[in-house]
Design a protein around this motif. Sequence first.
Motif, PDB file in Angstrom:
ATOM      1  N   SER A   1     -11.358   2.383   1.786  1.00 19.57           N
ATOM      2  CA  SER A   1     -10.335   3.130   1.884  1.00 19.57           C
ATOM      3  C   SER A   1      -8.637   1.842   0.769  1.00 19.57           C
ATOM      4  O   SER A   1      -8.722   1.305   1.071  1.00 19.57           O
ATOM      5  CB  SER A   1      -8.668   2.994   3.043  1.00 19.57           C
TER       6      SER A   1
ATOM      7  N   THR B   1       0.598   7.857   7.039  1.00 15.56           N
ATOM      8  CA  THR B   1       1.217   6.925   5.898  1.00 15.56           C
ATOM      9  C   THR B   1       1.274   8.473   4.990  1.00 15.56           C
ATOM     10  O   THR B   1       2.744   8.415   4.416  1.00 15.56           O
ATOM     11  CB  THR B   1       0.513   6.272   4.852  1.00 15.56           C
TER      12      THR B   1
ATOM     13  N   LEU C   1       1.614   3.943  -3.227  1.00 19.13           N
ATOM     14  CA  LEU C   1       0.887   5.367  -3.374  1.00 19.13           C
ATOM     15  C   LEU C   1       2.535   6.315  -3.223  1.00 19.13           C
ATOM     16  O   LEU C   1       2.726   7.548  -4.170  1.00 19.13           O
ATOM     17  CB  LEU C   1       0.613   5.726  -1.073  1.00 19.13           C
TER      18      LEU C   1
ATOM     19  N   HIS D   1       0.386  -1.044  -0.266  1.00 16.23           N
ATOM     20  CA  HIS D   1       0.083   0.123   0.407  1.00 16.23           C
ATOM     21  C   HIS D   1       0.856   1.374   0.039  1.00 16.23           C
ATOM     22  O   HIS D   1       1.176   2.597  -0.782  1.00 16.23           O
ATOM     23  CB  HIS D   1      -0.786  -0.130   1.290  1.00 16.23           C
TER      24      HIS D   1
ATOM     25  N   GLU E   1      -7.430   7.417   0.236  1.00 12.86           N
ATOM     26  CA  GLU E   1      -6.382   6.635   0.423  1.00 12.86           C
ATOM     27  C   GLU E   1      -5.788   5.897   1.453  1.00 12.86           C
ATOM     28  O   GLU E   1      -5.546   5.310   1.861  1.00 12.86           O
ATOM     29  CB  GLU E   1      -5.478   7.498  -0.570  1.00 12.86           C
ATOM     30  N   ASP E   2      -5.763   7.134   2.328  1.00 16.45           N
ATOM     31  CA  ASP E   2      -5.259   6.920   3.666  1.00 16.45           C
ATOM     32  C   ASP E   2      -6.572   6.669   4.736  1.00 16.45           C
ATOM     33  O   ASP E   2      -7.614   7.374   4.535  1.00 16.45           O
ATOM     34  CB  ASP E   2      -4.482   8.433   3.680  1.00 16.45           C
ATOM     35  N   PRO E   3      -6.260   5.669   5.018  1.00 18.21           N
ATOM     36  CA  PRO E   3      -7.504   5.507   6.130  1.00 18.21           C
ATOM     37  C   PRO E   3      -7.333   6.290   6.980  1.00 18.21           C
ATOM     38  O   PRO E   3      -8.757   6.074   7.183  1.00 18.21           O
ATOM     39  CB  PRO E   3      -7.106   3.380   6.240  1.00 18.21           C
TER      40      PRO E   3
ATOM     41  N   ASP F   1       2.442   6.022  -6.801  1.00  8.41           N
ATOM     42  CA  ASP F   1       1.008   7.540  -7.508  1.00  8.41           C
ATOM     43  C   ASP F   1       1.958   8.668  -6.898  1.00  8.41           C
ATOM     44  O   ASP F   1       1.790   9.601  -7.880  1.00  8.41           O
ATOM     45  CB  ASP F   1      -0.029   7.325  -7.173  1.00  8.41           C
TER      46      ASP F   1
ATOM     47  N   ILE G   1      -6.847   2.237  -3.189  1.00 12.17           N
ATOM     48  CA  ILE G   1      -5.493   3.526  -4.226  1.00 12.17           C
ATOM     49  C   ILE G   1      -5.816   2.570  -5.473  1.00 12.17           C
ATOM     50  O   ILE G   1      -6.577   1.814  -6.386  1.00 12.17           O
ATOM     51  CB  ILE G   1      -4.223   2.071  -4.128  1.00 12.17           C
TER      52      ILE G   1
END
Lengths: 702, 702
Positions: free
Chosen positions: B422, A288, A179, A175, B442-444, A182, B424
Amino acid sequence: MDFSSLDPLISPRSIAIIGASDEPSRIGGRPISYMQQRGFKGVIYPVNPKRQTVQGITAYADVASLPGVPDVGIVAVPAESAVEAIDALGRKGCKAAIVFTAGFAEVDEAGAAMQDRMVAAAKRHSMRLLGPNCLGLFNDSIGFYPTFTASFDSGWPVPGGRIGIASQSGAYGTHLFSLARDRNIGAGIVVTTGNEGEVALGDVLGWMAQSPDIDVICSYAEGIRESEKFLAALSLARANRKPVVMMKVGRSELGGAAAQSHTASIAGDDAITDAVLQEFGVVRARNTEELLDVAYAAQKRIYPAYNTLGVMTVSGGAGVLISDAADAVGFPMPAMPQPAQDKLRSLISFCAPRNPVDCTAQAINQIELVGEFTRSMAADGGYASCLIFFSQVGGSRTVAPKIRAQLKTVMDEHPDRLWALSIIAPPDMIREYEADGFLVFEDPTRAVTALHAMGRFGVAFAKAETVAGILPKVSLPASTPSEAEGKRILAAAGVPAVPERGCADVEAAVKAALDFGFPVVLKILSPDILHKSEIGGVLLDIESEAAVREGFATLIERAGKRAPSAKLEGVLVAKQIKGAVEMALGMVRDPVFGPVAMVGLGGIFIEVLKDVTFRRCPFDIAEAEAMIRGLKGFPLLDGIRGRKPADVRALAQALANLSAFAAAAGPQLISIDINPLLVLPAGEGAFAADAVLEIGPMESAK
Amino acid sequence: MDFSSLDPLISPRSIAIIGASDEPSRIGGRPISYMQQRGFKGVIYPVNPKRQTVQGITAYADVASLPGVPDVGIVAVPAESAVEAIDALGRKGCKAAIVFTAGFAEVDEAGAAMQDRMVAAAKRHSMRLLGPNCLGLFNDSIGFYPTFTASFDSGWPVPGGRIGIASQSGAYGTHLFSLARDRNIGAGIVVTTGNEGEVALGDVLGWMAQSPDIDVICSYAEGIRESEKFLAALSLARANRKPVVMMKVGRSELGGAAAQSHTASIAGDDAITDAVLQEFGVVRARNTEELLDVAYAAQKRIYPAYNTLGVMTVSGGAGVLISDAADAVGFPMPAMPQPAQDKLRSLISFCAPRNPVDCTAQAINQIELVGEFTRSMAADGGYASCLIFFSQVGGSRTVAPKIRAQLKTVMDEHPDRLWALSIIAPPDMIREYEADGFLVFEDPTRAVTALHAMGRFGVAFAKAETVAGILPKVSLPASTPSEAEGKRILAAAGVPAVPERGCADVEAAVKAALDFGFPVVLKILSPDILHKSEIGGVLLDIESEAAVREGFATLIERAGKRAPSAKLEGVLVAKQIKGAVEMALGMVRDPVFGPVAMVGLGGIFIEVLKDVTFRRCPFDIAEAEAMIRGLKGFPLLDGIRGRKPADVRALAQALANLSAFAAAAGPQLISIDINPLLVLPAGEGAFAADAVLEIGPMESAK
């Protein structure tokens, strides 16, 4: 500590795949497919008893038949066969294995036993084993892709990426990788450790710390298993000036014994982990996004030991917002020097020249002023970090090229600074700014957090490794000593106690009181009475010789009545100290990180607010003082309400001495609890008033 | 309060532009160009003495010549002409103006005077005036674009957006708008208030609160100017169930008088602003990203008054991370009911069925299990918020359509829940999930923050507006009263004091002591001695009649020696209370928000830790208790270390009564400082031991 035994695992020249599949979408097929796509230069030996070739490569029936010894074996067969595969690889002379297979310790006891057998087989052959139940790894620089992640469906890593990711969780590790990709952040090596049957996170961190292909290390951890390697890895990363940014989630598994200790349970083990990470300058990311922001900025390899923030905006509002964010993390924003402010004001009379500097829209209309302003900030302001907020103007197709030209010139004059932009721009323009050397963030507060982290790395790198002083020789009693004996031991170690004397008779007590000066405290003296106050065995405010005589009699009488079977040794006379600040000092033995010292203010600060600081033992007086100054309640020591400041230096010395004693004492010393330690005004010292040393049985020693 | 006077400003049918330019890129040209591009349906009157037409529209030489009365005039001429333009618009009958022009109060005193003249002109004609020095506004639903921002170079607002943005900063307001648009979040109305010469943020918030075109309000504020409108706007938004999410940055300008008060300066005015925002359920975002995340989620208009979080993952690691994030914000994650756990385990034996629920990769292989698991979480778990972590799997072109089909069915069965993913995924796939009704992050951890905020709105909306009880009748003394008089006033208001009695002679003192019971405290009684302890005028621990007699004499003697000119009225005898928890209660008059009450634990809690809670007066006992329970030091009241819990109810009653008194007393009451207020064990009451009421001169009253 040397981590090169992981070389065959992460940088092999030849590999075998046990359970190789001709089908590129299957678990045993993906690694081969990926390596062929990414041009792995080494030899690939597919092992599959049913096929002559696998994905066009000659296959072998078993490990024994391989024409050469693979550096690493990738195991993608069911659990029962996996144990045997490890043994076969070991017999062949292979030195590393990556086990995808699940169904081991994560499932049940039987699985755990099977995992133990597999790890034992690996150890027998001196093999390093990654997994089981892991998603594998990849090392893009050599096209090595022993993983079955589906992450590459949406793209390969950014070429030449010098960020390494070490993650206990496979899903979260990939994950993170996705990210990063991207966001055009290059993570060239990703390793997931799964069940950590043998190779643990510390091994991987250590390998990355010494790898010439890695500049920045990102890590995701749920529990730290092997402290020695973990600490060695962090130490090596710091010595090699490689920033480590980590997400450490969940309640630590370290718990166990430490949770039984009063002191440790106050703050929970997470506070100890936090202290250890801070000790090595690891930046702990809250999520994150923050982790990636910090890693992104860290790629510049600029880590100012004294970090300051200069901010230029085209909006007063953004300046306020950024100042708030900087203040919240303690990032200094010193003002521009007055002559520079005057100069800027002569350029744009309505500008705000202090810091944040607001160059106003005027600078966009007269574009060379953008250069003038930023040049002055770098040269006159001398900021280590420069953040420029241009919002949408920075993304305007007409204005952006002019802004870039201005900024690039100034940046080239000051390549030692961290240059960040907060702009809203299409991706291609962001890439252009990045190619110029700028860090680009949409949100200015995220830029502040990332830039600030660079200074935290800088401080850690600049700090000379604490030279381990020669530890004192310590010989502990065989079991938990009496309070008086405990205090004698601590006093010898440099943690002085309140002046006191055990007195067998009343005349001795009177003499002690006269020696110390009134007032004194009287306490019953008996190895059998642990909680003196419960039997009325403590008398305060003894102000005269007569009161000593009376008190002595009272205590003996009370003890006789209320604890008739206790052996009495007389009365302890201690100097009564008033007006001191009460602190709590302690030490616990963390099952992972060893002896950890603690300091906090006494009373409610520790009881209600858990306002304590931890640090691994030993450490020096400077570190001890930093711990003390970091307490929320520190103002109480610093002369609040017109009181004299307390003797922080004596307190710090006692804490440092305690840490040296704890480090030297070995595993028999389970805990120390000094509460209160009385800190007098500056120059008058700090004295333990109550202290318990807990000594474990000899067996608990290694 | 009615905010419809802003209708002509934000929703006009006809407009004039003073300083209209034929050049679409100029400040006076952009609004016309934008409105033509966006199809403004109303009448546009360009005013330009030098041209027959402007951008193809008939122009007029001056305001007087316009063939009709414009609803709003847009002013884009230099400052000197702007004042005159407002007057001309007013004479014509126009009811609103938007002034782009800079060079007013933001520059210097002369500019401020000119701004005052302009605002006076507007008021003379009962016009609403936005600006000066503002970037204008837009209302996309009617194509009304009176702004010169360049934001639209990169795109128009997302169609049909029901989010409103009210920003004091023009640059930051459009920064926010642009970020929202880039995330496909629809902000249809954006208003920037600039210098706030007349229309302030509160007006705009109020208009948005009553506008049928707005569901969610975002705001960026640096300082709150008009408290009455601001509070009415927040109250209206709450009554209309419209969430407000706000960034309030910078040190508040409210300062002034409040900063002189000890109590207020302890925590700073920002704590008062914070209390006011919290009172109305405004969510204060820490940064732009959080603001947009919350607004994005709020568009669903689902605001659970009891919010719980159910989490499903395909990764144990993510589950831990999410649990940590939920714990950090206090978002409850109750476990799945046991039968449901058993059911899930019967579907996938290795799953983690508790919450977070880990359905493992197995559910992806057997896709109907995704539906089974989520259905059980919604139906059996009953979570108000459901967060599903699928990371890259959710973005896989092959798997995503199957996942969507499964989830959509369950979501349609439970449309009252907040459903967040969440994942991507590429933008087009995210749009598809969003079209299905999912919130996508994207980010939980960002998802957790946003979902949690929905519950905070829910609680605020559910809470019945505090019915203003009938305020007591209060008649204040003409000036600051003596301590005894102050305590009598407070006791009458329902804040009882420690039993005490002023005694002119020693016999009266003895009687008082016998009435109260020993021990008692003796204090010298004189209107001329403010700081009694400084002259030794307080005696503690008076245990007997004889000690009362001796103490009385001592105090009179000391006062005679050390304050010879003071008029003595005798001695105050008070019951000495031991073993109580010491609290501090107070009230200050905030220049913006009026009387604000404060509560905190005494001593270091307030001195060092600034652990206090504020709230606008008046409020009820439930609110008072919530304030008390929110203190970090609350455990001290709650029976820590085996002590009896303190009488929190009596404390809360005293606080609520204080708030009613403060609200009723009017502006002459400047502050109240009760320190300490002694709180006895539950059932035994709470008593003010020391209290100062500060009364201002009559002139300070309105």
